[in-house]
Scaffold this motif. Structure first.
Motif, mmCIF file in Angstrom:
data_model
loop_
_atom_site.group_PDB
_atom_site.id
_atom_site.type_symbol
_atom_site.label_atom_id
_atom_site.label_comp_id
_atom_site.label_asym_id
_atom_site.label_seq_id
_atom_site.Cartn_x
_atom_site.Cartn_y
_atom_site.Cartn_z
ATOM 1 N N LYS A 10 0.855 -1.198 0.000
ATOM 2 C CA LYS A 10 0.000 0.000 0.000
ATOM 3 C C LYS A 10 0.886 1.242 0.000
ATOM 4 N N PRO A 11 0.440 2.314 -0.644
ATOM 5 C CA PRO A 11 1.222 3.557 -0.643
ATOM 6 C C PRO A 11 1.517 3.996 0.789
ATOM 7 N N ILE A 35 6.579 3.103 -3.823
ATOM 8 C CA ILE A 35 5.739 3.839 -4.772
ATOM 9 C C ILE A 35 5.444 2.946 -5.966
ATOM 10 N N ASP A 36 4.461 3.378 -6.773
ATOM 11 C CA ASP A 36 3.973 2.554 -7.884
ATOM 12 C C ASP A 36 5.077 2.019 -8.790
ATOM 13 N N ARG A 37 6.001 2.873 -9.202
ATOM 14 C CA ARG A 37 6.962 2.479 -10.234
ATOM 15 C C ARG A 37 7.992 1.462 -9.730
ATOM 16 N N LEU A 38 8.154 1.333 -8.414
ATOM 17 C CA LEU A 38 9.124 0.379 -7.883
ATOM 18 C C LEU A 38 8.625 -1.063 -7.939
ATOM 19 N N ILE A 39 7.319 -1.238 -7.794
ATOM 20 C CA ILE A 39 6.766 -2.586 -7.658
ATOM 21 C C ILE A 39 6.999 -3.461 -8.894
ATOM 22 N N LYS A 43 9.070 -7.045 -8.999
ATOM 23 C CA LYS A 43 8.445 -8.279 -9.476
ATOM 24 C C LYS A 43 9.247 -8.898 -10.615
ATOM 25 N N LYS A 44 9.854 -8.046 -11.438
ATOM 26 C CA LYS A 44 10.673 -8.528 -12.554
ATOM 27 C C LYS A 44 11.806 -9.412 -12.057
ATOM 28 N N TYR A 45 12.296 -9.107 -10.852
ATOM 29 C CA TYR A 45 13.387 -9.886 -10.272
ATOM 30 C C TYR A 45 12.880 -10.941 -9.288
#
Length: 368
Positions: A10-11, A35-39, A43-45
């Protein structure tokens, strides 16, 4: 500090532990606000869970079973050692090659002696979820984790130190043959084809063939590479061995191998929590895995690691706050919600205490 699934962030949540790569470089520091852009990047890793700091989990400490410096040193040794042994196996044997293989095995033995000493003094159940890392090479990290679990299980068996160290070395080297498997197959983001699966299965015999030719390695250590996928009912590979045909070292390593496999994210399958990993072992206990080894393993690991959110049979929700080393399945819990699922001022209960023996954990998740 508590553990949350990355899908349930959650933010405003702040990291309670840094996220690092295999070289120990901090990629996201403790205290960073999610923040949104980190998630999507995480997940990519294959990062599936995060430790966060918040009011309800304040003061809950997450203890690393293996210090970060020792883990990094061991991973470095495994990475270099695997490559050296593979290179030597593909070249003509000579005096220089024999000396290189001797140095490599001694380096493995050195770092594992440090791990054995640490685990011998350890008074907590093993918790290898205690740090969040981005793993660039699954095989090397898996080899290290399996060696740690196998060592703890060997100690629980009461084996002499010499045998414990042999099992640890066998566990570190059990997947050596996978270095010959193309990375695009090992990291394939979907189920393997029949042909690809057959290629991967060759790693047992390939690893054995390399290890049995190295003078410094006892033959039982080489058999760990050969037999760690054998199953006591004969359904394993490569030889379909049964029961006592399988070396005891391999029976120990097979339990550690499967547990670490399912509790770590893979390219095509998410990780499960430790208690779920143990359930998988028990489902195969007596058929695939030695029942005695599974029972011992249950008492070696943090089935419910600190920071995990659980629900009790009376409806209350809490966060695991401390191990109970005498009964790892009955930890101390910080209650944060009532039987009616309403927030309460946090308070602690000990599931190991006599007055709480009727209470049981009936659900565990990384989400409040």
């Amino acid at each position: 500090m508590r553990l949350v699934k990355i899908d349930k962030w959650k933010p405003g949540m702040k990291l309670g532990k840094p996220i690092m790569n295999n070289n120990g470089k901090i990629l996201l520091a403790k205290g960073v606000e999610l923040i949104d852009r980190l998630i999507p990047r995480l997940k990519k890793y294959n990062v599936t869970t995060l430790y966060i700091d918040d009011e309800v989990s304040e003061g809950i400490d997450i203890v690393e079973s293996i210090p970060e410096a020792l883990r990094m040193e061991t991973l470095h040794t495994i990475t270099e050692g695997f490559q050296t042994l593979m290179d030597l196996s593909q070249s003509n044997s000579n005096l220089q090659g024999m000396m290189k293989s001797s140095r490599t095995i001694r380096s493995f033995q050195k770092v594992f002696k440090d791990i054995v000493a640490l685990l011998t003094d350890n008074k907590n159940a093993l918790n290898l979820l205690a740090s969040t890392k981005i793993h660039e090479n699954y095989v090397f990290n898996h080899s290290l984790n399996v060696s740690i679990y196998a060592c703890q299980l060997a100690l629980a068996n009461g084996l002499p130190l010499k045998n414990v160290e042999e099992i640890g070395l066998g566990a570190i080297l059990h997947d050596l043959g996978k270095v010959q498997v193309p990375l695009e197959i090992l990291n394939k983001p979907s189920e393997l084809t029949k042909e690809e699966n057959a290629l991967v299965k060759q790693h047992c015999e390939q690893g054995f063939e390399i290890l049995r030719k190295i003078h410094e390695i006892p033959l039982p250590v080489a058999h760990c590479a050969l037999q760690h996928h054998e199953r006591i009912d004969g359904t394993g590979y490569p030889r379909g061995l049964r029961g006592d045909e399988i070396h005891k070292y391999a029976k120990i390593i097979s339990v550690a191998d499967v547990f670490d496999t399912v509790t770590n994210p893979r390219a095509f399958k998410p990780a499960v929590m430790p208690h779920q990993g143990l359930e998988i072992l028990y489902a195969g206990s007596g058929t695939q895995f030695d029942m005695h080894q599974v029972n011992l393993f249950r008492d070696c690991i943090a089935i419910y690691p600190p920071g995990l959110t659980v629900r009790l049979n009376d409806g209350r929700t809490g966060i695991v706050s401390k191990y109970n080393y005498q009964a790892v399945g009955r930890p101390e819990i910080r209650i944060i919600k009532s039987e009616e699922n309403e927030k309460v001022s946090p308070y602690e209960i000990d599931l190991g205490a006599r007055e709480n023996l009727m209470l049981e954990i009936v659900m565990a998740d990384a989400l409040i």
